[in-house]
Design a protein around this motif. Structure first.
Motif, PDB file in Angstrom:
ATOM      1  N   ALA A  70      52.079  45.584  49.084  1.00  0.00           N
ATOM      2  CA  ALA A  70      52.383  46.334  50.306  1.00  0.00           C
ATOM      3  C   ALA A  70      51.410  47.503  50.411  1.00  0.00           C
ATOM      4  CB  ALA A  70      53.811  46.852  50.249  1.00  0.00           C
ATOM      5  N   VAL A  71      51.034  47.851  51.625  1.00  0.00           N
ATOM      6  CA  VAL A  71      50.104  48.954  51.865  1.00  0.00           C
ATOM      7  C   VAL A  71      50.858  50.062  52.583  1.00  0.00           C
ATOM      8  CG1 VAL A  71      47.942  49.650  52.949  1.00  0.00           C
ATOM      9  CG2 VAL A  71      48.172  47.359  52.008  1.00  0.00           C
ATOM     10  N   GLU A  72      50.829  51.252  51.977  1.00  0.00           N
ATOM     11  CA  GLU A  72      51.489  52.433  52.536  1.00  0.00           C
ATOM     12  C   GLU A  72      50.443  53.498  52.833  1.00  0.00           C
ATOM     13  OE1 GLU A  72      54.788  52.667  53.101  1.00  0.00           O
ATOM     14  OE2 GLU A  72      55.184  50.668  52.282  1.00  0.00           O
ATOM     15  N   SER A  73      50.736  54.321  53.820  1.00  0.00           N
ATOM     16  CA  SER A  73      49.874  55.453  54.151  1.00  0.00           C
ATOM     17  C   SER A  73      50.754  56.696  54.220  1.00  0.00           C
ATOM     18  CB  SER A  73      49.157  55.210  55.482  1.00  0.00           C
ATOM     19  OG  SER A  73      50.069  55.295  56.544  1.00  0.00           O
ATOM     20  N   GLY A  76      53.506  56.194  56.709  1.00  0.00           N
ATOM     21  CA  GLY A  76      54.471  55.111  56.567  1.00  0.00           C
ATOM     22  C   GLY A  76      53.834  53.786  56.210  1.00  0.00           C
ATOM     23  N   HIS A  77      54.607  52.726  56.385  1.00  0.00           N
ATOM     24  CA  HIS A  77      54.171  51.369  56.029  1.00  0.00           C
ATOM     25  C   HIS A  77      53.074  50.894  56.975  1.00  0.00           C
ATOM     26  CE1 HIS A  77      54.553  47.338  54.388  1.00  0.00           C
ATOM     27  NE2 HIS A  77      54.605  46.877  55.626  1.00  0.00           N
ATOM     28  N   VAL A  78      52.023  50.277  56.411  1.00  0.00           N
ATOM     29  CA  VAL A  78      50.916  49.754  57.212  1.00  0.00           C
ATOM     30  C   VAL A  78      50.997  48.242  57.305  1.00  0.00           C
ATOM     31  CG1 VAL A  78      48.408  49.560  57.375  1.00  0.00           C
ATOM     32  CG2 VAL A  78      49.432  51.687  56.589  1.00  0.00           C
ATOM     33  N   GLY A  79      51.158  47.573  56.163  1.00  0.00           N
ATOM     34  CA  GLY A  79      51.194  46.116  56.155  1.00  0.00           C
ATOM     35  C   GLY A  79      51.111  45.581  54.740  1.00  0.00           C
ATOM     36  N   PHE A  80      50.526  44.362  54.609  1.00  0.00           N
ATOM     37  CA  PHE A  80      50.383  43.715  53.313  1.00  0.00           C
ATOM     38  C   PHE A  80      48.946  43.246  53.121  1.00  0.00           C
ATOM     39  CE2 PHE A  80      54.844  43.299  54.339  1.00  0.00           C
ATOM     40  CZ  PHE A  80      55.444  43.645  53.140  1.00  0.00           C
ATOM     41  N   VAL A  81      48.463  43.301  51.878  1.00  0.00           N
ATOM     42  CA  VAL A  81      47.115  42.820  51.559  1.00  0.00           C
ATOM     43  C   VAL A  81      47.153  41.299  51.556  1.00  0.00           C
ATOM     44  CG1 VAL A  81      45.254  42.804  49.873  1.00  0.00           C
ATOM     45  CG2 VAL A  81      46.638  44.857  50.153  1.00  0.00           C
ATOM     46  N   VAL A  82      46.340  40.677  52.410  1.00  0.00           N
ATOM     47  CA  VAL A  82      46.287  39.219  52.480  1.00  0.00           C
ATOM     48  C   VAL A  82      44.989  38.666  51.928  1.00  0.00           C
ATOM     49  CG1 VAL A  82      47.916  39.025  54.375  1.00  0.00           C
ATOM     50  CG2 VAL A  82      45.492  39.284  54.874  1.00  0.00           C
ATOM     51  N   GLY A  83      44.016  39.533  51.677  1.00  0.00           N
ATOM     52  CA  GLY A  83      42.740  39.059  51.138  1.00  0.00           C
ATOM     53  C   GLY A  83      41.851  40.197  50.725  1.00  0.00           C
ATOM     54  N   LEU A  84      40.769  39.844  50.042  1.00  0.00           N
ATOM     55  CA  LEU A  84      39.771  40.806  49.579  1.00  0.00           C
ATOM     56  C   LEU A  84      38.403  40.345  50.056  1.00  0.00           C
ATOM     57  CD1 LEU A  84      41.020  40.981  45.888  1.00  0.00           C
ATOM     58  CD2 LEU A  84      41.573  42.572  47.708  1.00  0.00           C
ATOM     59  N   ARG A  85      37.538  41.289  50.351  1.00  0.00           N
ATOM     60  CA  ARG A  85      36.162  40.952  50.748  1.00  0.00           C
ATOM     61  C   ARG A  85      35.188  41.619  49.795  1.00  0.00           C
ATOM     62  NH1 ARG A  85      35.641  40.369  57.212  1.00  0.00           N
ATOM     63  NH2 ARG A  85      37.497  39.102  57.484  1.00  0.00           N
ATOM     64  N   ILE A 118      47.358  52.925  43.059  1.00  0.00           N
ATOM     65  CA  ILE A 118      47.824  51.542  42.997  1.00  0.00           C
ATOM     66  C   ILE A 118      49.002  51.506  42.028  1.00  0.00           C
ATOM     67  CG2 ILE A 118      47.241  49.164  42.422  1.00  0.00           C
ATOM     68  CD1 ILE A 118      44.277  49.947  42.864  1.00  0.00           C
ATOM     69  N   ASP A 119      50.150  51.058  42.525  1.00  0.00           N
ATOM     70  CA  ASP A 119      51.336  50.904  41.683  1.00  0.00           C
ATOM     71  C   ASP A 119      51.503  49.416  41.409  1.00  0.00           C
ATOM     72  OD1 ASP A 119      53.729  51.036  40.350  1.00  0.00           O
ATOM     73  OD2 ASP A 119      54.921  51.498  42.129  1.00  0.00           O
ATOM     74  N   SER A 120      51.089  48.973  40.212  1.00  0.00           N
ATOM     75  CA  SER A 120      51.120  47.544  39.914  1.00  0.00           C
ATOM     76  C   SER A 120      52.540  47.043  39.688  1.00  0.00           C
ATOM     77  CB  SER A 120      50.249  47.243  38.695  1.00  0.00           C
ATOM     78  OG  SER A 120      50.727  47.933  37.566  1.00  0.00           O
ATOM     79  N   GLU A 121      53.429  47.900  39.200  1.00  0.00           N
ATOM     80  CA  GLU A 121      54.814  47.461  38.971  1.00  0.00           C
ATOM     81  C   GLU A 121      55.570  47.283  40.280  1.00  0.00           C
ATOM     82  OE1 GLU A 121      56.569  50.234  36.292  1.00  0.00           O
ATOM     83  OE2 GLU A 121      55.188  49.712  34.668  1.00  0.00           O
ATOM     84  N   GLY A 122      55.389  48.226  41.200  1.00  0.00           N
ATOM     85  CA  GLY A 122      56.048  48.139  42.498  1.00  0.00           C
ATOM     86  C   GLY A 122      55.255  47.357  43.516  1.00  0.00           C
ATOM     87  N   GLN A 123      54.058  46.930  43.164  1.00  0.00           N
ATOM     88  CA  GLN A 123      53.128  46.210  44.035  1.00  0.00           C
ATOM     89  C   GLN A 123      52.915  46.940  45.357  1.00  0.00           C
ATOM     90  OE1 GLN A 123      54.230  42.097  44.365  1.00  0.00           O
ATOM     91  NE2 GLN A 123      53.453  41.655  42.318  1.00  0.00           N
TER      92      GLN A 123
END
Length: 153
Positions: A70-73, A76-85, A118-123
């Motif tokens: 999940a991506v937060e700013s 508030g909430h922005v969205g979800f990471v669906v890919g990397l470039r 980056i919170d790897s436990e909470g993703q």
């Protein structure tokens, strides 16, 4: 050549040269050259840090595994990471593809430099700033309303 004297033979093993005072380690040679190049380039640092810290290595490792987070700013909430470039390097992404919006139909490309933590436990990925600046639409609405009222009178 005088009689009885042997011709001088070249010592192809160069045994007569004094040994080096100290052996050069490969790491020292490599890093010494990189530092020298960095100094000659008017203060510009090399693209890859030859001695990254453990924190930087951990961050680089996590950046490659952000899909589904999940991506937060700050707002508030922005969205979800669906890919990397990957553009400049093959081991560290340059951009995060984030599906944003209420239905996730809006695609945002967010530079990795914008990632605060980056919170790897909470993703969860927390950004430094809001990638979608919220506009205050009240002044625009008031302006349009006043124009309509003036034109009606």
């Amino acid at each position: 050549m005088p009689k009885g004297a042997e011709p001088e033979r070249g010592d192809w093993l160069r045994r007569q040269q004094p040994p080096r005072r100290r052996a050069w380690a490969f790491e020292e040679q490599l890093f010494g050259r990189i530092d020298a190049i960095a100094e000659r380039s008017n203060g510009h640092r090399p693209t890859v840090d030859p001695r990254p810290t453990q924190a930087q290595l951990d961050r680089d490792y996590l950046l490659c595994r952000l899909e589904g987070f999940a991506v937060e700013s700050p707002s508030g909430h922005v969205g979800f990471v669906v890919g990397l470039r990957f553009r400049s390097r093959v081991d560290i992404p340059d951009l995060l593809e984030v599906s944003a919006g209420r239905l996730g139909r809006r695609m945002l490309l967010i530079p990795v430099a914008e990632v605060e933590t980056i919170d790897s436990e909470g993703q969860v990925v927390v950004l430094r700033a809001d990638p979608l600046p919220r506009r205050n639409r009240v002044p625009e609405f008031v302006l349009r309303l006043s124009e309509r009222l003036q034109s009606a009178l």
